[in-house]
Write a protein that holds these residues in place. Structure first.
Motif, PDB file in Angstrom:
ATOM      1  N   LYS A  12       0.837  -1.205   0.000  1.00  0.00           N
ATOM      2  CA  LYS A  12       0.000   0.000   0.000  1.00  0.00           C
ATOM      3  C   LYS A  12       0.871   1.255   0.000  1.00  0.00           C
ATOM      4  CE  LYS A  12      -4.081   1.966   2.079  1.00  0.00           C
ATOM      5  NZ  LYS A  12      -5.012   1.984   3.177  1.00  0.00           N
ATOM      6  N   LYS A  13       1.960   1.237   0.773  1.00  0.00           N
ATOM      7  CA  LYS A  13       2.870   2.373   0.827  1.00  0.00           C
ATOM      8  C   LYS A  13       3.507   2.639  -0.542  1.00  0.00           C
ATOM      9  CE  LYS A  13       6.879   4.118   3.318  1.00  0.00           C
ATOM     10  NZ  LYS A  13       7.907   3.815   4.309  1.00  0.00           N
ATOM     11  N   ARG A  14       3.789   1.586  -1.269  1.00  0.00           N
ATOM     12  CA  ARG A  14       4.365   1.715  -2.615  1.00  0.00           C
ATOM     13  C   ARG A  14       3.291   2.017  -3.663  1.00  0.00           C
ATOM     14  NH1 ARG A  14       7.776  -2.842  -4.689  1.00  0.00           N
ATOM     15  NH2 ARG A  14       8.070  -1.319  -6.335  1.00  0.00           N
ATOM     16  N   ARG A  15       2.045   2.130  -3.215  1.00  0.00           N
ATOM     17  CA  ARG A  15       0.896   2.435  -4.077  1.00  0.00           C
ATOM     18  C   ARG A  15       0.690   1.380  -5.165  1.00  0.00           C
ATOM     19  NH1 ARG A  15       2.196   8.750  -4.122  1.00  0.00           N
ATOM     20  NH2 ARG A  15       1.184   9.226  -2.169  1.00  0.00           N
ATOM     21  N   GLU A  24      -0.251   0.994 -11.280  1.00  0.00           N
ATOM     22  CA  GLU A  24       1.177   0.702 -11.077  1.00  0.00           C
ATOM     23  C   GLU A  24       1.358  -0.738 -10.577  1.00  0.00           C
ATOM     24  OE1 GLU A  24       5.055   1.273 -11.484  1.00  0.00           O
ATOM     25  OE2 GLU A  24       3.568   2.764 -12.038  1.00  0.00           O
ATOM     26  N   GLY A  25       0.440  -1.191  -9.737  1.00  0.00           N
ATOM     27  CA  GLY A  25       0.488  -2.573  -9.240  1.00  0.00           C
ATOM     28  C   GLY A  25       0.262  -3.578 -10.353  1.00  0.00           C
ATOM     29  N   GLU A  26      -0.650  -3.243 -11.277  1.00  0.00           N
ATOM     30  CA  GLU A  26      -0.888  -4.119 -12.430  1.00  0.00           C
ATOM     31  C   GLU A  26       0.358  -4.208 -13.296  1.00  0.00           C
ATOM     32  OE1 GLU A  26      -4.346  -2.753 -14.519  1.00  0.00           O
ATOM     33  OE2 GLU A  26      -5.687  -3.341 -12.898  1.00  0.00           O
ATOM     34  N   LYS A  59       5.034  -7.824 -14.860  1.00  0.00           N
ATOM     35  CA  LYS A  59       6.427  -8.239 -15.046  1.00  0.00           C
ATOM     36  C   LYS A  59       6.573  -9.739 -14.836  1.00  0.00           C
ATOM     37  CE  LYS A  59       8.494  -3.873 -13.675  1.00  0.00           C
ATOM     38  NZ  LYS A  59       9.238  -3.151 -12.659  1.00  0.00           N
ATOM     39  N   PHE A  60       5.851 -10.265 -13.856  1.00  0.00           N
ATOM     40  CA  PHE A  60       5.940 -11.700 -13.591  1.00  0.00           C
ATOM     41  C   PHE A  60       5.336 -12.483 -14.745  1.00  0.00           C
ATOM     42  CE2 PHE A  60       5.930  -9.756  -9.343  1.00  0.00           C
ATOM     43  CZ  PHE A  60       7.167 -10.198  -8.918  1.00  0.00           C
ATOM     44  N   GLN A  61       4.249 -11.974 -15.306  1.00  0.00           N
ATOM     45  CA  GLN A  61       3.600 -12.620 -16.438  1.00  0.00           C
ATOM     46  C   GLN A  61       4.530 -12.593 -17.653  1.00  0.00           C
ATOM     47  OE1 GLN A  61      -0.118 -10.789 -17.492  1.00  0.00           O
ATOM     48  NE2 GLN A  61      -0.743 -12.490 -18.759  1.00  0.00           N
ATOM     49  N   PHE A 104       2.673  -4.398 -22.675  1.00  0.00           N
ATOM     50  CA  PHE A 104       3.501  -4.291 -21.481  1.00  0.00           C
ATOM     51  C   PHE A 104       4.518  -3.158 -21.607  1.00  0.00           C
ATOM     52  CE2 PHE A 104       7.411  -5.367 -19.195  1.00  0.00           C
ATOM     53  CZ  PHE A 104       6.919  -5.379 -17.898  1.00  0.00           C
ATOM     54  N   PHE A 105       5.134  -3.041 -22.781  1.00  0.00           N
ATOM     55  CA  PHE A 105       6.132  -1.991 -23.005  1.00  0.00           C
ATOM     56  C   PHE A 105       5.500  -0.650 -23.371  1.00  0.00           C
ATOM     57  CE2 PHE A 105       8.887  -5.749 -23.806  1.00  0.00           C
ATOM     58  CZ  PHE A 105       9.789  -5.512 -22.782  1.00  0.00           C
ATOM     59  N   ASN A 106       4.179  -0.608 -23.364  1.00  0.00           N
ATOM     60  CA  ASN A 106       3.441   0.617 -23.664  1.00  0.00           C
ATOM     61  C   ASN A 106       3.828   1.172 -25.039  1.00  0.00           C
ATOM     62  OD1 ASN A 106       1.473   2.495 -23.027  1.00  0.00           O
ATOM     63  ND2 ASN A 106       2.931   3.913 -22.104  1.00  0.00           N
ATOM     64  N   LEU A 107       3.846   0.276 -26.030  1.00  0.00           N
ATOM     65  CA  LEU A 107       4.146   0.643 -27.409  1.00  0.00           C
ATOM     66  C   LEU A 107       2.880   0.469 -28.242  1.00  0.00           C
ATOM     67  CD1 LEU A 107       7.607  -1.116 -27.531  1.00  0.00           C
ATOM     68  CD2 LEU A 107       7.211   1.350 -27.495  1.00  0.00           C
ATOM     69  N   THR A 108       2.895   0.927 -29.477  1.00  0.00           N
ATOM     70  CA  THR A 108       1.706   0.860 -30.324  1.00  0.00           C
ATOM     71  C   THR A 108       1.974  -0.012 -31.548  1.00  0.00           C
ATOM     72  OG1 THR A 108       2.288   2.723 -31.749  1.00  0.00           O
ATOM     73  CG2 THR A 108       1.165   3.245 -29.661  1.00  0.00           C
ATOM     74  N   HIS A 109       0.919  -0.208 -32.334  1.00  0.00           N
ATOM     75  CA  HIS A 109       1.088  -0.969 -33.575  1.00  0.00           C
ATOM     76  C   HIS A 109       1.967  -0.204 -34.568  1.00  0.00           C
ATOM     77  CE1 HIS A 109      -2.409   1.554 -34.500  1.00  0.00           C
ATOM     78  NE2 HIS A 109      -2.026   1.449 -35.757  1.00  0.00           N
TER      79      HIS A 109
END
Length: 141
Positions: A14-17, A35-37, A42-44, A111-116
Motif C-alpha cells: 500500500k505504501k508503494r501504491r 502501477e500494481g498491475e 512483469k511476472f507474467q 507491457f512496453f506501452n508501445l503501439t502498432h
C-alpha cells in the motif's frame, strides 16, 4: 506466514501504491492500482512462452518493429524477449517465428506501452529463400 507478516506485507504494498482497498456491499476488496498491475505484469512477461502445435501450418510470423532511440531500453528488452521466446532474426528489426504468436507479441507490446506503429505482426504464407529458417526451426525442407 504469520498475521503480523501479512499485515506488514500489505502495508508495504500500500505504501508503494501498488494496492488499495475498496469497500463494496459491506465487503472489502483488495485491488491492484495501475502501477500494481504493471508490476504484476512483469511476472507474467517473465514466464511468457509460446505453445508449439504438433503440426506447422506452413505460415511464417514476422515481427517488424521501429522503436525510437529515446526508447532504447524498451527496444533492447523487447528484442531480448523475442530471442528468449525462440524467434530468429531475419534482418535488424525483423524477427520470424513459424507458429501462432500474435497474443504473446500483443501482450509484450502492451507491457512496453508501445503501439502498432512501433511493433507490427505479419503472417505470410510464402517467404523467399526460407530453407535456412526451416532448418533452424527443424521444420523439414
Amino acid at each position: 506466514m504469520r498475521e503480523p507478516q501479512v499485515r506488514d506485507a500489505f502495508r508495504y504494498l500500500k505504501k508503494r501504491r501498488l494496492i488499495f482497498f475498496e469497500k463494496y456491499n459491506k465487503q472489502i476488496y483488495l485491488r491492484l492500482t495501475p502501477e500494481g498491475e504493471k508490476e504484476a505484469g512483469k511476472f507474467q512477461i517473465n514466464k511468457l512462452q509460446i505453445s508449439v502445435p504438433s503440426k506447422w501450418d506452413r505460415r511464417w510470423r514476422l515481427i517488424i518493429f521501429d522503436i525510437p532511440e529515446k526508447k532504447r531500453i524498451k527496444r533492447e528488452t523487447f528484442r531480448g524477449k523475442l530471442k528468449e521466446m525462440g524467434f530468429r532474426r531475419l534482418q535488424k528489426s525483423i524477427w520470424v517465428y513459424p507458429y501462432p504468436c500474435e497474443k504473446e507479441v500483443r501482450l509484450l507490446r502492451e507491457f512496453f506501452n508501445l503501439t502498432h506503429h512501433n511493433i507490427r505482426i505479419l503472417e505470410v504464407e510464402k517467404l523467399e529463400e526460407d530453407t535456412f529458417l526451416r532448418r533452424t526451426f527443424r521444420l523439414g525442407i
